[in-house]
Design an enzyme around this catalytic site. Structure first.
Site, short mmCIF file in Angstrom:
data_model
loop_
_atom_site.label_atom_id
_atom_site.label_comp_id
_atom_site.label_asym_id
_atom_site.label_seq_id
_atom_site.Cartn_x
_atom_site.Cartn_y
_atom_site.Cartn_z
CB CYS A 33 -3.62 3.36 -1.58
SG CYS A 33 -4.62 4.53 -1.33
CD GLN B 150 -7.15 -4.35 3.87
OE1 GLN B 150 -7.88 -5.14 4.14
NE2 GLN B 150 -7.19 -3.24 3.53
CG HIS C 112 -2.06 1.09 1.44
ND1 HIS C 112 -1.59 2.29 1.94
CD2 HIS C 112 -3.28 1.04 1.29
CE1 HIS C 112 -2.78 2.96 1.75
NE2 HIS C 112 -3.86 2.01 1.66
CE LYS D 111 -7.64 -0.26 6.06
NZ LYS D 111 -8.27 0.18 4.89
CG ASP E 162 0.43 -2.51 6.22
OD1 ASP E 162 -0.54 -2.39 6.98
OD2 ASP E 162 0.34 -1.55 5.00
N1 PMP Z 1 -1.80 -0.65 4.67
C1 PMP Z 1 -2.90 -1.57 3.88
C2 PMP Z 1 -2.53 -2.73 3.51
C3 PMP Z 1 -4.12 -0.94 3.84
O1 PMP Z 1 -5.10 -1.61 3.29
C4 PMP Z 1 -4.55 0.46 4.36
C5 PMP Z 1 -5.79 1.09 4.40
N2 PMP Z 1 -6.25 0.89 2.76
C6 PMP Z 1 -3.56 1.07 5.09
C7 PMP Z 1 -2.42 0.66 5.15
C8 PMP Z 1 -3.53 2.47 5.49
O2 PMP Z 1 -4.67 2.49 6.43
P1 PMP Z 1 -5.23 3.95 7.06
O3 PMP Z 1 -5.64 4.81 5.85
O4 PMP Z 1 -6.27 3.46 8.03
O5 PMP Z 1 -4.01 4.53 7.80
#
Ligand code: PMP
Length: 419
Positions: free
Chosen positions: A377, A216, A136, A239, A213
């Site tokens: 993203c 997910q 991401h 999430k 990270d």
């Molecule tokens: N890492 C991953 C794998 C994600 O899916 C996301 C959210 N789409 C993020 C980081 C960033 O999370 P946040 O926008 O809640 O900070």
């Protein structure tokens, strides 16, 4: 008010719950869109909140609202206890100790905190940081910026056609200039569950730090930090059925006291004079200013809810939904799925012939199906696959087979409409 001194890891319930009853715990799932029942398949972006989380936040504001840590009065003590108890709940959920849990705004801030503090303390010119092609943007851009600032190099583990990390020559990435490996536990676009335990072990053997990270992963599979062995683990509350604006950075005890402060100001100091300041111990040292108190309380309520259902039951139910969706989507002409890893979470990214993913998303929306269209993203990942965007359906345990049927019918209607 008694602060919970230690919260043992909660045992999993033996039986899976009645999933249709579980669904009724989430008021937002009953919303109608364009006069149709909502089929919410955008859980990788954010998940809905159970009533118990909503109630916990309302209860906090009606019964214990006060600023924390600095007050000697009853309400301040009560709010402080609730906030610190939330930290303990998070810690036991992932098998950590509460000193290793830093509250942040979300996974993005967690990675930024890690990059700023680890980078300042350990990174030198010529060092290397390893990420992958499936990260991401939140787990690429902070490292890119840090490398630029320090004259360090970003190295990229590639992704195979099936959407898995190519780790055949992992050793080539773990050289004597490598300081950190930062990887996603589960891909937000491909659903791939990466073999992070093995990669972390290989890095650790060579004295290299690791960040995972888990944005997910934590909502969808059991996560035990000690089993993973990583130094940093980042995730977001929203999430995980909790409010937005709250997240977590786990930092292992072997590292946390080595790191300099992140943001500075109130709440994180021990003593301030006009000449210099000394800082609080971890984790308070990393939480400058008034934190998201109600967010932490909401996160603890969400974790308690997840534990009440059982994370293993959640994982199994989502695998059932994924299997059903894969089978049904095979009937849609021209549909191509990206991400066919053997170990995969309930996320499906796809294209539909030459119909633009945004058109697919808008068409589904009019049918009451909430799916996401775009790059999610993951621009470097989509460059690797040669597509600018995809449509993504991501399922949580509260979804149903009939919502997947609505997705499939919507896609079939889109094919007829656009042809
Ligand atoms: N890492 C991953 C794998 C994600 O899916 C996301 C959210 N789409 C993020 C980081 C960033 O999370 P946040 O926008 O809640 O900070």
């Amino acid at each position: 008010m008694i602060v919970k001194t230690e919260i043992p890891r909660q045992p999993e319930p033996i039986h899976a719950p009645d999933w249709s009853a579980v669904r009724r715990d989430f008021p937002a799932l009953a919303v109608e869109v364009y006069g149709k029942p909502l089929a919410y398949l955008d859980n990788a972006a954010t998940a809905h909140k159970p009533q118990s989380v909503i109630d916990a936040i309302v209860r906090h504001y009606t019964e214990s609202n006060a600023n924390i840590h600095r007050g000697s009065h009853y309400l301040s003590q009560k709010a402080t206890d609730e906030y610190e108890n939330a930290r303990k709940t998070v810690a036991q959920f992932i098998g950590a100790s509460d000193r290793e849990i830093i509250f942040t705004r979300g996974a993005t801030e967690s990675v930024n905190l890690a990059a700023a503090t680890f980078g300042r303390r350990f990174l030198d010119t010529g060092d290397e940081i390893v990420v992958s092609e499936m990260e991401h943007h939140s787990n690429i851009v902070p490292w890119q910026m840090l490398c630029k600032e320090k004259g360090a190099k970003l190295r990229i583990i590639p992704v195979s056609d099936s959407g898995e990390l190519i780790t055949d020559n992992l050793e080539a990435f773990l050289g004597n200039r490598t300081k950190l490996v930062a990887l996603t536990h589960v891909s937000n676009s491909l659903g791939t569950i990466n073999p992070v335990r093995e990669i972390v072990a290989a890095a650790r053997e060579r004295g290299i730090a690791t960040l995972l990270d888990g944005a997910q992963a934590v909502p969808h599979l059991p996560v035990n930090i000690r089993e993973l062995g990583c130094d940093f683990y980042a995730f977001s509350g929203h999430k995980l059925y909790a409010p937005s604006g709250i997240g977590v950075l786990f930092v292992s005890k072997r590292l946390i006291d080595e790191l300099p402060p992140y943001q500075t100001g109130g709440g994180m100091i021990r003593r301030v004079t006009l000449e210099r300041s000394t800082f609080d111990d971890a984790p308070g040292r990393f939480e400058a200013g008034t934190p998201n108190i109600e967010g932490a309380i909401g996160l603890a309520a969400a974790i308690e809810y997840v534990q009440f259902i059982g994370i293993s039951h959640i994982a199994a139910r989502e695998q059932e939904l994924l299997g059903y969706a894969n089978k049904k989507l095979a009937d849609v002409p021209g549909l191509k799925i990206y991400g066919e890893a053997t170990e995969k979470a309930s996320v499906i990214s796809f294209t539909l012939g030459d119909i633009h993913p945004h058109d697919v998303g808008s068409f589904l929306d009019r049918e009451g199906v909430a799916a996401r269209a775009g790059h999610h993203c993951n621009q470097p990942l989509w460059s690797r696959f040669g597509v600018p965007a995809t449509t993504r359906a991501s399922m949580a345990f509260y979804n149903t087979e009939s919502e997947i049927d609505a997705l499939v019918e919507g896609l079939q209607a889109a094919v007829s409409f656009f042809s």
